[in-house]
Design a protein around this motif. Structure first.
Motif, mmCIF file in Angstrom:
data_model
loop_
_atom_site.group_PDB
_atom_site.id
_atom_site.type_symbol
_atom_site.label_atom_id
_atom_site.label_comp_id
_atom_site.label_asym_id
_atom_site.label_seq_id
_atom_site.Cartn_x
_atom_site.Cartn_y
_atom_site.Cartn_z
ATOM 1 N N TRP A 78 0.837 -1.198 0.000
ATOM 2 C CA TRP A 78 0.000 0.000 0.000
ATOM 3 C C TRP A 78 0.876 1.254 0.000
ATOM 4 C CZ3 TRP A 78 -5.353 -0.170 -0.122
ATOM 5 C CH2 TRP A 78 -5.929 -1.414 0.098
ATOM 6 N N PRO A 79 0.558 2.220 -0.850
ATOM 7 C CA PRO A 79 1.319 3.482 -0.840
ATOM 8 C C PRO A 79 1.100 4.239 0.465
ATOM 9 C CG PRO A 79 -0.583 3.651 -2.303
ATOM 10 C CD PRO A 79 -0.495 2.215 -1.887
ATOM 11 N N LYS A 80 2.152 4.763 1.036
ATOM 12 C CA LYS A 80 2.067 5.374 2.356
ATOM 13 C C LYS A 80 1.328 6.708 2.365
ATOM 14 C CE LYS A 80 5.671 3.320 5.132
ATOM 15 N NZ LYS A 80 6.784 3.568 6.076
ATOM 16 N N ARG A 81 1.347 7.408 1.262
ATOM 17 C CA ARG A 81 0.772 8.755 1.273
ATOM 18 C C ARG A 81 -0.564 8.846 0.552
ATOM 19 N NH1 ARG A 81 5.943 12.882 0.515
ATOM 20 N NH2 ARG A 81 7.157 12.075 2.285
ATOM 21 N N LYS A 82 -1.079 7.727 0.104
ATOM 22 C CA LYS A 82 -2.358 7.742 -0.603
ATOM 23 C C LYS A 82 -3.471 7.195 0.279
ATOM 24 C CE LYS A 82 -1.062 7.339 -5.488
ATOM 25 N NZ LYS A 82 -1.237 6.496 -6.699
ATOM 26 N N ALA A 83 -4.654 7.754 0.122
ATOM 27 C CA ALA A 83 -5.833 7.170 0.747
ATOM 28 C C ALA A 83 -6.056 5.784 0.152
ATOM 29 C CB ALA A 83 -7.055 8.052 0.498
ATOM 30 N N ILE A 84 -6.664 4.894 0.923
ATOM 31 C CA ILE A 84 -6.817 3.528 0.418
ATOM 32 C C ILE A 84 -7.685 3.481 -0.840
ATOM 33 C CG2 ILE A 84 -6.396 2.441 2.655
ATOM 34 C CD1 ILE A 84 -9.386 1.950 2.895
ATOM 35 N N LYS A 114 -8.114 7.460 4.485
ATOM 36 C CA LYS A 114 -6.843 7.434 5.205
ATOM 37 C C LYS A 114 -5.863 6.488 4.509
ATOM 38 C CE LYS A 114 -8.981 8.118 9.774
ATOM 39 N NZ LYS A 114 -9.211 7.478 11.087
ATOM 40 N N PRO A 115 -4.563 6.719 4.691
ATOM 41 C CA PRO A 115 -3.586 5.739 4.198
ATOM 42 C C PRO A 115 -3.703 4.438 4.984
ATOM 43 C CG PRO A 115 -2.542 7.862 4.645
ATOM 44 C CD PRO A 115 -3.927 7.923 5.235
ATOM 45 N N HIS A 116 -3.311 3.359 4.361
ATOM 46 C CA HIS A 116 -3.451 2.035 4.957
ATOM 47 C C HIS A 116 -2.713 1.925 6.298
ATOM 48 C CE1 HIS A 116 -2.460 -2.333 5.335
ATOM 49 N NE2 HIS A 116 -3.674 -2.485 4.853
ATOM 50 N N HIS A 117 -1.530 2.507 6.408
ATOM 51 C CA HIS A 117 -0.707 2.281 7.598
ATOM 52 C C HIS A 117 -1.248 2.956 8.851
ATOM 53 C CE1 HIS A 117 0.951 6.206 6.335
ATOM 54 N NE2 HIS A 117 1.311 6.353 7.592
ATOM 55 N N VAL A 118 -2.179 3.912 8.726
ATOM 56 C CA VAL A 118 -2.734 4.560 9.921
ATOM 57 C C VAL A 118 -4.024 3.895 10.398
ATOM 58 C CG1 VAL A 118 -1.723 6.744 9.189
ATOM 59 C CG2 VAL A 118 -4.138 6.300 8.717
ATOM 60 N N LEU A 119 -4.536 2.936 9.638
ATOM 61 C CA LEU A 119 -5.746 2.231 10.040
ATOM 62 C C LEU A 119 -5.443 1.259 11.174
ATOM 63 C CD1 LEU A 119 -7.218 1.350 6.516
ATOM 64 C CD2 LEU A 119 -7.798 3.307 7.961
ATOM 65 N N SER A 120 -6.487 0.861 11.881
ATOM 66 C CA SER A 120 -6.318 -0.166 12.898
ATOM 67 C C SER A 120 -5.998 -1.496 12.216
ATOM 68 C CB SER A 120 -7.594 -0.317 13.729
ATOM 69 O OG SER A 120 -8.637 -0.891 12.945
#
Length: 358
Positions: A78-84, A114-120
């Motif tokens: 998943w790209p870090k700066r893109k919304a999912i 939100k970007p993938h990495h900030v999701l739960s």
């Protein structure tokens, strides 16, 4: 039926120490570094959901790779700066992406942006599930299915996936490859390949029943749900709250306001916690609250207006709700909202309204 066989081996990096170990324990390395796995799979039969299960090292991933090849999903970078929503394949329309996310129980628009990495962790699992299903292939095998989430999230997510497949929202064959057996009754696979016993069984297990309780709540419950509402995180001071609980833990909330007159109510908030989305809990709470207001409090009207696809789908599909109207550009602020312009209203977005059938 087809017997799928996989042979996994690795080359020995010969060295003095390797030879010492081989001699000390009388180990024939050529034999010990080769594993053979075989099991029967219903590859040519008519089915929707399959399950390959077994402990680590039992060969489930090897068999899946042999049987399904490139159709095995092993994760996505998943790209870090893109919304999912921006990470999905370009040919997919936004509506199709939203439908996929909702079908796997990721129903919160703030999470989509939100970007993938900030999701739960649970939201990340569901996003990965949606990404796997965005493939153009007619079959998807998901390796390490539910391996990184807590078991309750795994169970609810599995039930949500099966529900969407049964409803025709996901038109693919799906194979879960996992070491966790607890999801079997929730996923309800049409067949189970047990790598430890080497047996294939054809049956659909009965899903456990959820003991959902609905009770009166208060504004103290709202902070748990506020950030998951897709509009304003605040709750109108005059709203009444009802809470749905599982195992005595709050999982969803519904808030209502008097609608211009004493015996009429409108639903102003309906939120299900992310880990419990996709199972119809929000719809069950909505129906339960509306029935209570009509039957116990003699309400003459209970209505709900919204633009969330899951709410609209539930009301359209339910005989308990009747479509009232569609405002393509929403509604201007009035009453409380005119006096508090910082609160969001529906102006500028399409909103569908429904009335509860008493």
């Amino acid at each position: 039926m087809s017997v799928v066989e996989s042979v996994v081996s690795c080359r020995v990096a010969d060295s003095f120490r390797v030879q010492m170990v081989s001699g000390m324990f009388d180990v024939s390395l050529d034999e010990k570094l080769t594993d053979r796995f075989a099991i029967e799979l219903p590859l040519d039969d008519d089915w929707q959901v399959g399950l390959i299960v077994g402990r680590s090292g039992s060969g489930k991933s090897s068999i899946a790779a042999k049987a399904f090849g490139s159709q095995v999903y092993r994760g996505f970078r998943w790209p870090k700066r893109k919304a999912i929503v921006d990470a999905f394949p370009e040919p997919l329309e936004t509506r199709e992406i939203v439908r996929l996310l909702i079908s796997v129980g990721l129903s919160s628009p703030p999470a989509w942006c939100k970007p993938h990495h900030v999701l739960s962790t649970g939201e990340q699992f569901r996003a990965d599930l949606a990404m796997s299903l965005s493939s153009s292939d007619s079959l998807v095998a998901f390796d390490e299915y539910t391996s990184v989430v807590d078991r309750r999230t795994a169970q609810i997510g599995s039930a949500a996936l099966r529900k969407s497949i049964d409803a025709g929202h996901i038109d693919k064959q799906f194979v879960a490859v996992t070491c966790h057996r607890d999801i079997a009754r929730w996923l309800q696979p049409d067949w189970v390949a047990d790598m430890e016993s080497g047996r294939l069984t054809r049956r659909r297990l009965r899903r456990p029943q959820l003991d959902l309780q609905i009770r009166a709540g208060n504004h103290q419950h709202w902070p748990l749900f506020a950030k998951h509402h897709y509009l304003d995180p605040r709750l109108n001071p005059a709203a009444r709250a009802f809470v749905a609980t599982l195992d005595q833990q709050p999982v969803a909330i519904c808030a209502v306001l008097n609608h211009f007159r004493k015996d009429a109510f409108r639903v102003t908030r309906l939120v299900t916690l992310p880990s419990f989305q996709g199972m119809g809990i929000g719809g069950a709470l909505l129906d339960g609250v509306a029935a209570h207001l009509v039957e116990e409090e003699e309400a003459q009207l209970v209505s709900i207006s919204g633009s969330h696809p899951a709410v609209i789908h539930h009301c359209n599909a339910s005989p308990k709700w009747e479509f009232h109207n569609l405002k393509k550009t929403g509604r201007r602020a009035s009453g409380f909202f005119r006096e508090h312009p910082d609160w969001k209203v529906s102006l500028g977005r399409a909103v569908a309204s429904f009335h509860y059938r008493s």
